[in-house]
Design a protein around this motif. Structure first.
Motif, PDB file in Angstrom:
ATOM      1  N   LYS A 190       0.804  -1.216   0.000  1.00  0.00           N
ATOM      2  CA  LYS A 190       0.000   0.000   0.000  1.00  0.00           C
ATOM      3  C   LYS A 190       0.844   1.276   0.000  1.00  0.00           C
ATOM      4  N   ALA A 191       1.913   1.276   0.782  1.00  0.00           N
ATOM      5  CA  ALA A 191       2.736   2.481   0.863  1.00  0.00           C
ATOM      6  C   ALA A 191       3.350   2.813  -0.494  1.00  0.00           C
ATOM      7  N   GLN A 192       3.880   1.803  -1.181  1.00  0.00           N
ATOM      8  CA  GLN A 192       4.471   2.020  -2.505  1.00  0.00           C
ATOM      9  C   GLN A 192       3.407   2.449  -3.511  1.00  0.00           C
ATOM     10  N   ALA A 193       2.238   1.815  -3.415  1.00  0.00           N
ATOM     11  CA  ALA A 193       1.144   2.167  -4.324  1.00  0.00           C
ATOM     12  C   ALA A 193       0.725   3.614  -4.123  1.00  0.00           C
ATOM     13  N   GLY A 194       0.598   4.029  -2.862  1.00  0.00           N
ATOM     14  CA  GLY A 194       0.201   5.407  -2.569  1.00  0.00           C
ATOM     15  C   GLY A 194       1.204   6.416  -3.099  1.00  0.00           C
ATOM     16  N   GLN A 195       2.486   6.122  -2.945  1.00  0.00           N
ATOM     17  CA  GLN A 195       3.519   7.026  -3.465  1.00  0.00           C
ATOM     18  C   GLN A 195       3.455   7.137  -4.984  1.00  0.00           C
ATOM     19  N   LEU A 196       3.226   5.996  -5.649  1.00  0.00           N
ATOM     20  CA  LEU A 196       3.152   6.020  -7.109  1.00  0.00           C
ATOM     21  C   LEU A 196       1.913   6.769  -7.586  1.00  0.00           C
ATOM     22  N   PHE A 197       0.778   6.538  -6.918  1.00  0.00           N
ATOM     23  CA  PHE A 197      -0.420   7.296  -7.270  1.00  0.00           C
ATOM     24  C   PHE A 197      -0.184   8.793  -7.065  1.00  0.00           C
ATOM     25  N   GLY A 198       0.546   9.147  -6.013  1.00  0.00           N
ATOM     26  CA  GLY A 198       0.859  10.556  -5.779  1.00  0.00           C
ATOM     27  C   GLY A 198       1.690  11.152  -6.897  1.00  0.00           C
ATOM     28  N   ARG A 199       2.672  10.395  -7.398  1.00  0.00           N
ATOM     29  CA  ARG A 199       3.506  10.898  -8.505  1.00  0.00           C
ATOM     30  C   ARG A 199       2.685  11.044  -9.781  1.00  0.00           C
ATOM     31  N   ILE A 200       1.749  10.119  -9.989  1.00  0.00           N
ATOM     32  CA  ILE A 200       0.889  10.216 -11.182  1.00  0.00           C
ATOM     33  C   ILE A 200       0.021  11.466 -11.097  1.00  0.00           C
ATOM     34  N   ALA A 201      -0.562  11.710  -9.922  1.00  0.00           N
ATOM     35  CA  ALA A 201      -1.420  12.889  -9.744  1.00  0.00           C
ATOM     36  C   ALA A 201      -0.643  14.175  -9.942  1.00  0.00           C
ATOM     37  N   ASP A 202       0.647  14.137  -9.686  1.00  0.00           N
ATOM     38  CA  ASP A 202       1.486  15.331  -9.770  1.00  0.00           C
ATOM     39  C   ASP A 202       2.136  15.503 -11.143  1.00  0.00           C
ATOM     40  N   ALA A 203       1.936  14.525 -12.041  1.00  0.00           N
ATOM     41  CA  ALA A 203       2.586  14.560 -13.358  1.00  0.00           C
ATOM     42  C   ALA A 203       1.745  15.383 -14.330  1.00  0.00           C
ATOM     43  N   LYS A 204       2.307  16.461 -14.828  1.00  0.00           N
ATOM     44  CA  LYS A 204       1.549  17.392 -15.669  1.00  0.00           C
ATOM     45  C   LYS A 204       1.221  16.824 -17.047  1.00  0.00           C
ATOM     46  N   ASP A 205       1.989  15.853 -17.521  1.00  0.00           N
ATOM     47  CA  ASP A 205       1.762  15.313 -18.859  1.00  0.00           C
ATOM     48  C   ASP A 205       0.759  14.159 -18.882  1.00  0.00           C
ATOM     49  N   VAL A 206       0.296  13.742 -17.732  1.00  0.00           N
ATOM     50  CA  VAL A 206      -0.662  12.640 -17.645  1.00  0.00           C
ATOM     51  C   VAL A 206      -2.077  13.188 -17.864  1.00  0.00           C
ATOM     52  N   PRO A 207      -2.930  12.473 -18.615  1.00  0.00           N
ATOM     53  CA  PRO A 207      -4.306  12.941 -18.839  1.00  0.00           C
ATOM     54  C   PRO A 207      -5.031  13.239 -17.527  1.00  0.00           C
ATOM     55  N   GLY A 208      -5.883  14.251 -17.565  1.00  0.00           N
ATOM     56  CA  GLY A 208      -6.575  14.699 -16.356  1.00  0.00           C
ATOM     57  C   GLY A 208      -7.409  13.634 -15.681  1.00  0.00           C
ATOM     58  N   ARG A 213      -8.150  10.275 -10.799  1.00  0.00           N
ATOM     59  CA  ARG A 213      -8.287   8.976 -10.128  1.00  0.00           C
ATOM     60  C   ARG A 213      -7.112   8.740  -9.186  1.00  0.00           C
ATOM     61  N   ALA A 214      -5.907   9.058  -9.681  1.00  0.00           N
ATOM     62  CA  ALA A 214      -4.714   8.859  -8.862  1.00  0.00           C
ATOM     63  C   ALA A 214      -4.766   9.707  -7.597  1.00  0.00           C
ATOM     64  N   LEU A 215      -5.241  10.935  -7.723  1.00  0.00           N
ATOM     65  CA  LEU A 215      -5.360  11.833  -6.570  1.00  0.00           C
ATOM     66  C   LEU A 215      -6.303  11.250  -5.523  1.00  0.00           C
ATOM     67  N   GLN A 216      -7.425  10.734  -5.977  1.00  0.00           N
ATOM     68  CA  GLN A 216      -8.424  10.177  -5.064  1.00  0.00           C
ATOM     69  C   GLN A 216      -7.877   8.951  -4.333  1.00  0.00           C
ATOM     70  N   LEU A 221      -5.036   6.472   0.558  1.00  0.00           N
ATOM     71  CA  LEU A 221      -3.893   5.733   1.093  1.00  0.00           C
ATOM     72  C   LEU A 221      -2.998   6.609   1.956  1.00  0.00           C
ATOM     73  N   GLY A 222      -3.470   7.809   2.243  1.00  0.00           N
ATOM     74  CA  GLY A 222      -2.740   8.686   3.140  1.00  0.00           C
ATOM     75  C   GLY A 222      -1.684   9.540   2.483  1.00  0.00           C
ATOM     76  N   VAL A 223      -1.731   9.669   1.162  1.00  0.00           N
ATOM     77  CA  VAL A 223      -0.754  10.487   0.439  1.00  0.00           C
ATOM     78  C   VAL A 223      -1.452  11.738  -0.076  1.00  0.00           C
ATOM     79  N   ASP A 224      -0.941  12.911   0.280  1.00  0.00           N
ATOM     80  CA  ASP A 224      -1.519  14.181  -0.167  1.00  0.00           C
ATOM     81  C   ASP A 224      -0.842  14.615  -1.464  1.00  0.00           C
ATOM     82  N   ALA A 225      -1.569  14.509  -2.585  1.00  0.00           N
ATOM     83  CA  ALA A 225      -1.000  14.894  -3.874  1.00  0.00           C
ATOM     84  C   ALA A 225      -1.720  16.108  -4.452  1.00  0.00           C
ATOM     85  N   THR A 226      -2.469  16.833  -3.632  1.00  0.00           N
ATOM     86  CA  THR A 226      -3.277  17.939  -4.142  1.00  0.00           C
ATOM     87  C   THR A 226      -2.448  19.094  -4.646  1.00  0.00           C
TER      88      THR A 226
END
Length: 233
Positions: A190-208, A213-216, A221-226
């Protein structure tokens, strides 16, 4: 040898040199002229044949492109039956390179739309494993194949398969990263998954849609990517 009136030694030497060169050229042409002409003719014929082949290839590619566009138009208007699939199969068989790959990708997408998941996986897998395809087409097929096979694959299989693409510098980071993070969740990481989802949410080239979804999921999972997500997402 006496010089003609007004003729200098330099003029005389130059004339002798020119006559000698002319004589050598004539002898050379007598010996090799036929071969030179034959080589020139062969070169011209080969050049003409190559230019003709190139033109035929361009004309053929244009015709196949028009056929493919017509099939896509059929699909967009709801015609997804056997005749459309047969047209796509014909384009794939008669084409080469990217056009063949795109036709086979469309066969897979059409099969999925018609509820034939197994056929879709087979089509995507064939394109992904085709070394004659451009890497972009092969990777697109691999993403579709992996998404469809996700529930049947072990988490480590998904992670290993997508590892080259699940990095921020990859144009496939959104899709590959999301599938990889889901596989990590499936494996209990879960911790690794949350970190990866956070990086996806923060990636400007990834579709909105993927970033949202990654942000949610990251938040759950306890990762703030807002901080990296644009307003309104």
């Amino acid at each position: 040898m006496a010089l003609a009136p007004g003729e200098t030694h330099e003029t005389f030497i130059r004339e002798v040199d020119e006559n000698l060169r002319r004589s050598q050229a004539e002898n050379f042409f007598k010996r090799f002229g036929k071969w030179l002409i034959a080589a020139l003719v062969l070169f011209l014929v080969a050049t003409a044949a190559y230019l003709y082949w190139q033109e035929r290839q361009r004309a053929r590619a244009a015709a196949q492109g028009e056929q493919f566009a017509a099939v896509l138009n059929d699909i967009s208007t709801g015609r997804t039956g056997k005749p459309v699939e047969q047209k796509l199969q014909a384009i794939a068989a008669e084409s080469s390179g990217e056009m063949a790959g795109l036709a086979r990708l469309t066969v897979g997408a059409l099969a999925l739309q018609n509820g034939d998941r197994s056929k879709a996986v087979t089509s995507f897998q064939a394109v992904a494993n085709d070394d004659d395809q451009p890497q972009s087409v092969r990777t697109a097929a691999l993403m579709r194949q992996t998404a469809l096979e996700f529930d049947q694959l072990g988490p480590d299989q998904v992670i290993a398969r997508l590892q080259p693409y699940a990095t921020p510098d990859s144009p496939w980071f959104g899709t590959a990263g999301e599938l990889t993070a889901m596989a990590m969740l499936k494996a209990g990481r879960k911790a690794q998954a949350g970190q990866l989802f956070g990086r996806i949410a923060d990636a400007k080239d990834v579709p909105g849609s993927i970033r949202a979804r990654a942000l949610q999921i990251a938040g759950s999972l306890g990762v703030d990517a807002t901080a990296g997500l644009p307003a309104g997402q």
